[in-house]
Write an enzyme that holds these catalytic residues in place. Structure first.
Site, PDB file in Angstrom:
ATOM      1  N   SER A   2       0.837  -1.243   0.158  1.00 33.38           N
ATOM      2  CA  SER A   2       0.083  -0.079  -0.064  1.00 33.38           C
ATOM      3  C   SER A   2       0.916   1.270   0.020  1.00 33.38           C
ATOM      4  CB  SER A   2      -0.947   0.004   1.153  1.00 33.38           C
ATOM      5  OG  SER A   2      -1.372   1.375   1.555  1.00 33.38           O
TER       6      SER A   2
ATOM      7  N   HIS B 286      -1.236  -1.085  -4.501  1.00 28.52           N
ATOM      8  CA  HIS B 286      -2.413  -0.848  -3.903  1.00 28.52           C
ATOM      9  C   HIS B 286      -2.429   0.766  -3.563  1.00 28.52           C
ATOM     10  CE1 HIS B 286      -5.902  -1.982  -1.099  1.00 28.52           C
ATOM     11  NE2 HIS B 286      -5.310  -1.049  -0.328  1.00 28.52           N
TER      12      HIS B 286
ATOM     13  N   ASP C  50      -4.696   3.566  -1.794  1.00 31.17           N
ATOM     14  CA  ASP C  50      -5.715   3.896  -0.967  1.00 31.17           C
ATOM     15  C   ASP C  50      -6.539   5.467  -1.431  1.00 31.17           C
ATOM     16  OD1 ASP C  50      -5.981   1.553   0.765  1.00 31.17           O
ATOM     17  OD2 ASP C  50      -3.893   2.059   1.241  1.00 31.17           O
TER      18      ASP C  50
ATOM     19  N   MET D  89      -8.979   8.008  -0.002  1.00 32.35           N
ATOM     20  CA  MET D  89      -9.885   8.495   1.094  1.00 32.35           C
ATOM     21  C   MET D  89     -10.466   9.779   0.808  1.00 32.35           C
ATOM     22  SD  MET D  89      -7.630   7.081   4.098  1.00 32.35           S
ATOM     23  CE  MET D  89      -6.633   5.548   3.787  1.00 32.35           C
TER      24      MET D  89
ATOM     25  N   HIS E 165      -8.330   1.116  -4.139  1.00 29.99           N
ATOM     26  CA  HIS E 165      -9.027   0.929  -2.974  1.00 29.99           C
ATOM     27  C   HIS E 165     -10.012   2.105  -2.439  1.00 29.99           C
ATOM     28  CE1 HIS E 165      -9.521  -0.229   1.735  1.00 29.99           C
ATOM     29  NE2 HIS E 165     -10.590  -0.122   1.303  1.00 29.99           N
TER      30      HIS E 165
ATOM     31  N   MET F 146     -12.196   4.379  -0.310  1.00 30.70           N
ATOM     32  CA  MET F 146     -12.776   4.642   0.815  1.00 30.70           C
ATOM     33  C   MET F 146     -13.435   5.757   0.787  1.00 30.70           C
ATOM     34  SD  MET F 146      -9.733   3.240   3.254  1.00 30.70           S
ATOM     35  CE  MET F 146      -8.566   3.295   1.602  1.00 30.70           C
TER      36      MET F 146
ATOM     37  N   MET G 122     -11.330  -6.086   5.255  1.00 34.83           N
ATOM     38  CA  MET G 122     -10.593  -5.071   6.125  1.00 34.83           C
ATOM     39  C   MET G 122     -10.105  -5.836   7.494  1.00 34.83           C
ATOM     40  SD  MET G 122     -10.142  -2.619   4.308  1.00 34.83           S
ATOM     41  CE  MET G 122      -9.055  -1.747   5.476  1.00 34.83           C
TER      42      MET G 122
ATOM     43  N   GLY H 171      -8.773   3.739   7.132  1.00 33.64           N
ATOM     44  CA  GLY H 171      -8.470   5.104   7.224  1.00 33.64           C
ATOM     45  C   GLY H 171      -7.144   5.528   7.471  1.00 33.64           C
ATOM     46  N   PHE H 172      -6.284   4.743   7.981  1.00 33.35           N
ATOM     47  CA  PHE H 172      -4.881   4.792   8.209  1.00 33.35           C
ATOM     48  C   PHE H 172      -4.163   3.467   8.317  1.00 33.35           C
ATOM     49  CE2 PHE H 172      -7.787   7.643  10.736  1.00 33.35           C
ATOM     50  CZ  PHE H 172      -7.272   8.710  10.524  1.00 33.35           C
ATOM     51  N   GLY H 173      -2.851   3.650   7.939  1.00 34.02           N
ATOM     52  CA  GLY H 173      -2.048   2.886   7.904  1.00 34.02           C
ATOM     53  C   GLY H 173      -1.265   2.646   9.219  1.00 34.02           C
ATOM     54  N   GLY H 174      -0.468   1.448   9.442  1.00 35.99           N
ATOM     55  CA  GLY H 174       0.156   1.066  10.738  1.00 35.99           C
ATOM     56  C   GLY H 174      -0.692   0.770  11.955  1.00 35.99           C
TER      57      GLY H 174
ATOM     58  N   ASP I 216      -6.605  -6.532   4.047  1.00 31.77           N
ATOM     59  CA  ASP I 216      -5.836  -5.183   4.221  1.00 31.77           C
ATOM     60  C   ASP I 216      -5.955  -4.739   5.562  1.00 31.77           C
ATOM     61  OD1 ASP I 216      -4.996  -2.751   3.677  1.00 31.77           O
ATOM     62  OD2 ASP I 216      -6.801  -2.269   2.389  1.00 31.77           O
ATOM     63  N   GLY I 217      -4.572  -4.622   6.135  1.00 36.12           N
ATOM     64  CA  GLY I 217      -4.520  -3.998   7.413  1.00 36.12           C
ATOM     65  C   GLY I 217      -3.767  -4.730   8.328  1.00 36.12           C
ATOM     66  N   GLY I 218      -2.600  -4.412   8.755  1.00 34.52           N
ATOM     67  CA  GLY I 218      -1.739  -4.994   9.886  1.00 34.52           C
ATOM     68  C   GLY I 218      -1.132  -6.064   9.578  1.00 34.52           C
TER      69      GLY I 218
ATOM     70  N   GLY J 239       1.333  -2.346   4.035  1.00 32.14           N
ATOM     71  CA  GLY J 239       1.905  -0.869   3.941  1.00 32.14           C
ATOM     72  C   GLY J 239       3.119  -0.568   4.757  1.00 32.14           C
ATOM     73  N   SER J 240       2.823  -0.267   6.080  1.00 31.45           N
ATOM     74  CA  SER J 240       3.937   0.033   6.988  1.00 31.45           C
ATOM     75  C   SER J 240       4.874  -1.313   7.044  1.00 31.45           C
ATOM     76  CB  SER J 240       3.407   0.337   8.212  1.00 31.45           C
ATOM     77  OG  SER J 240       2.491  -0.657   8.541  1.00 31.45           O
TER      78      SER J 240
END
Ligand code: DX5
Ligand code: ZN
Length: 213
Positions: free
Chosen positions: A6, A31, A33, A35, A64, A66, A135, A140-143, A173-175, A195-196
């Site tokens: 991401s 990817h 994002d 928003m 993606h 949002m 999700m 809304g946010f990375g990390g 997607d996420g973490g 992402g992170s």
């Protein structure tokens, strides 16, 4: 496992360099994002920025959305010819109609579910989808921290997919990191967004390879 870094966690001052670096490091998709500051409490990028991203990328885009006004954003991003264009079920009154529209534009349609949304809610859309994005954080946010209940949800979705459309892929997607990648694979995930984990590492190739289970 396919890997889609991401770019939300990329260095936006050196975006072209970072996009080229993840593509050279062997990612499968890029990817992106999007928003709108309404559907999620954050605001990111529009086509003015995604156009140079598409030019720099040697891998297909996975956009993606949002956003609240999906129709408007589908029209904005369709000319960039992403491989996947995904929208949230929670923000769309007519998901079936929008799926047909995206497919008609020559793009693979995908639906995204927030952590609380039931997979059963999309059972009768699966036959028209190329991918479902689950999700594993609140969008809304990375990390953010991975929500483990997504593993059980993925297994449920996999059963529905086997019944309704075995060609439909599952993306999470996420973490995502090397800590949970094996569990995600075992649950039936085909593509991970990271992402992170990727951009926070000093060696993008090593990070991407560590997710390829
Ligand atoms: C969150 C975005 C994600 C995010 C993932 O709303 O959809 O794509 O960038 O970031 P990490 O991998 O850091 O959780
Ligand atoms: Zn995303």
């Amino acid at each position: 496992m396919l890997v889609a870094p991401s770019i939300l966690s990329a260095d936006f001052g050196n975006l072209e360099r970072d996009i080229k670096a993840i593509c050279d490091a062997g990612c499968d998709l890029v990817h992106v994002d999007v928003m709108d500051g309404h559907f999620v409490p954050n605001l990111t990028i529009g086509p003015v920025v995604v156009e140079p991203v598409a030019k720099a990328a040697t891998k297909p885009l996975d956009i993606h959305l949002m956003v609240e006004n999906n129709n408007f954003f589908v029209d904005l991003f369709a000319p960039l010819k992403p491989k996947y264009l995904s929208f949230h079920l929670e923000s769309e009154k007519h998901p079936h109609r929008l799926i047909q529209k995206i497919r008609g534009l020559g793009i693979s349609p995908a639906i995204v579910l927030n952590p609380h949304t039931k997979v059963e809610d999309i059972e009768y859309l699966l036959q028209d989808l190329d991918m479902v994005l689950l999700m594993s954080v609140n969008p809304g946010f990375g990390g953010q921290k991975f929500i483990p209940t997504i593993l059980e949800k993925t297994k449920k979705l996999k059963e529905l997919i086997n019944k309704r459309n075995p060609n439909c892929l599952i993306e999470v997607d996420g973490g995502v990191s090397n800590k949970n990648i094996q569990e995600l694979k075992d649950a039936g995930v085909d593509i991970v967004v990271a992402g992170s984990y990727v951009f926070g590492s000093s060696d993008y190739k090593e990070a991407i390879d560590s997710l390829r289970v």
